[in-house]
Design a protein around this motif. Structure first.
Motif, short mmCIF file in Angstrom:
data_model
loop_
_atom_site.label_atom_id
_atom_site.label_comp_id
_atom_site.label_asym_id
_atom_site.label_seq_id
_atom_site.Cartn_x
_atom_site.Cartn_y
_atom_site.Cartn_z
N LEU A 1 -4.40 -5.96 6.73
CA LEU A 1 -3.05 -5.48 7.57
C LEU A 1 -3.18 -4.35 6.55
O LEU A 1 -3.52 -4.28 5.22
N CYS A 2 -3.43 -3.28 6.66
CA CYS A 2 -3.28 -2.06 5.95
C CYS A 2 -2.01 -1.24 6.33
O CYS A 2 -1.38 -0.82 7.43
N GLU A 3 -0.81 -0.84 5.61
CA GLU A 3 0.64 -0.86 5.06
C GLU A 3 0.54 0.69 4.15
O GLU A 3 0.58 -0.35 2.90
N GLN A 4 1.37 1.64 4.72
CA GLN A 4 1.08 2.03 3.23
C GLN A 4 2.20 2.09 2.64
O GLN A 4 2.76 2.74 1.63
N LYS B 1 -4.76 -10.62 4.94
CA LYS B 1 -4.46 -10.29 3.40
C LYS B 1 -4.52 -9.11 4.00
O LYS B 1 -4.07 -7.84 5.25
N VAL B 2 -3.77 -8.14 2.73
CA VAL B 2 -2.35 -7.06 3.15
C VAL B 2 -2.93 -6.21 1.69
O VAL B 2 -2.80 -6.21 0.51
N GLN B 3 -3.68 -5.02 2.46
CA GLN B 3 -4.04 -3.93 1.42
C GLN B 3 -2.90 -2.56 1.35
O GLN B 3 -2.18 -1.90 2.50
N ARG B 4 -2.20 -2.06 0.41
CA ARG B 4 -1.10 -1.40 0.27
C ARG B 4 -1.93 -0.32 0.57
O ARG B 4 -2.87 0.15 -0.83
N GLY B 5 -2.03 1.32 1.55
CA GLY B 5 -2.96 1.99 1.76
C GLY B 5 -2.92 3.05 2.44
O GLY B 5 -2.29 2.65 3.29
N ASP B 6 -3.73 3.78 2.20
CA ASP B 6 -3.56 5.09 3.86
C ASP B 6 -4.76 4.65 4.66
O ASP B 6 -5.25 4.02 4.38
N ALA B 7 -3.86 4.03 5.87
CA ALA B 7 -4.79 3.94 6.97
C ALA B 7 -6.54 4.76 7.02
O ALA B 7 -7.34 3.64 7.00
N ILE B 8 -6.71 5.88 6.70
CA ILE B 8 -7.38 7.06 7.53
C ILE B 8 -8.74 6.51 6.30
O ILE B 8 -10.10 6.28 6.30
#
Length: 203
Positions: free
Chosen positions: A86-89, A110-117
């Motif tokens: 899961l990517c979320e800024q 897994k959760v990843q904070r960041g820019d989707a592109i």
């Protein structure tokens, strides 16, 4: 997962929850922090999507690039996906996703904070079986963002992988083919068009 300011919001942005509709955690609630315009994929759209996918996602690797509430990624994990990113800024939303994963003991998430592109472009080729794309709907439709997301997602698919796309309009055959994709399924709920995209034969 945010809507354009010029169209109705499908799900209220007030604090609340979304409910997992199938699989191991069926009927479990996912807490959703308050965010203006947050637009979780509605239950009936998720139900249609997972009918298209065949309900059982055992062993699949899934990337939710614009996670928002995490409804799509958690639904996939509930139905047997072995790996879900899961990517979320937004830091508050990312923290909420982690809290929901910990509560459900969802070790495959897994959760990843960041820019989707950036996340899409940084992923290995052929590393995902299913990519969820639900970019924010801007005032102008964010056309460039949708095209960038699709272009970056295509190389990540492990055949016969697919991309789920939510957009403010239907994507046409020719523009998808230019990206190496074909639309196998399409639906519309309110002002949202949702698509299940596959690699085109020549991709």
């Amino acid at each position: 997962m945010k809507p354009a300011s010029h169209r109705p919001v499908i799900v209220p942005a007030a604090p609340g929850f979304v409910r997992i509709i199938g699989g191991l955690w069926k009927r479990s609630k996912l807490a959703v922090p308050a965010r203006p315009g947050l637009r979780p994929t509605p239950d009936r759209v998720r139900e249609t999507l997972f009918n298209w996918l065949g309900q059982d996602l055992t062993g699949l690797r899934c990337l939710d690039a614009f996670a928002g509430s995490g409804a799509l990624g958690f639904e996939a994990a509930s139905r047997g996906a072995v790996q879900v990113l899961l990517c979320e800024q937004d830091p508050g939303l990312a923290a909420g996703l982690r809290a929901n994963a910990e509560r459900l003991k969802a070790t495959q998430i897994k959760v990843q904070r960041g820019d989707a592109i950036a996340t899409l472009k940084g992923a290995s080729r052929g590393s995902w079986d299913l990519v969820f794309l639900d970019p924010p709907f801007g005032d102008n439709g964010n056309e460039a963002l949708f095209a960038q997301a699709l272009q970056a997602a295509v190389p990540l698919l492990s055949p016969p992988g697919c991309i789920y796309l939510e957009a403010p309009r239907a994507w046409g055959e020719e523009e998808l083919l230019a990206l190496g994709l074909r639309c196998s399924r399409h639906g519309k709920a309110g002002q949202v068009h949702y698509h299940l995209l596959e690699l085109a034969p020549s991709a």
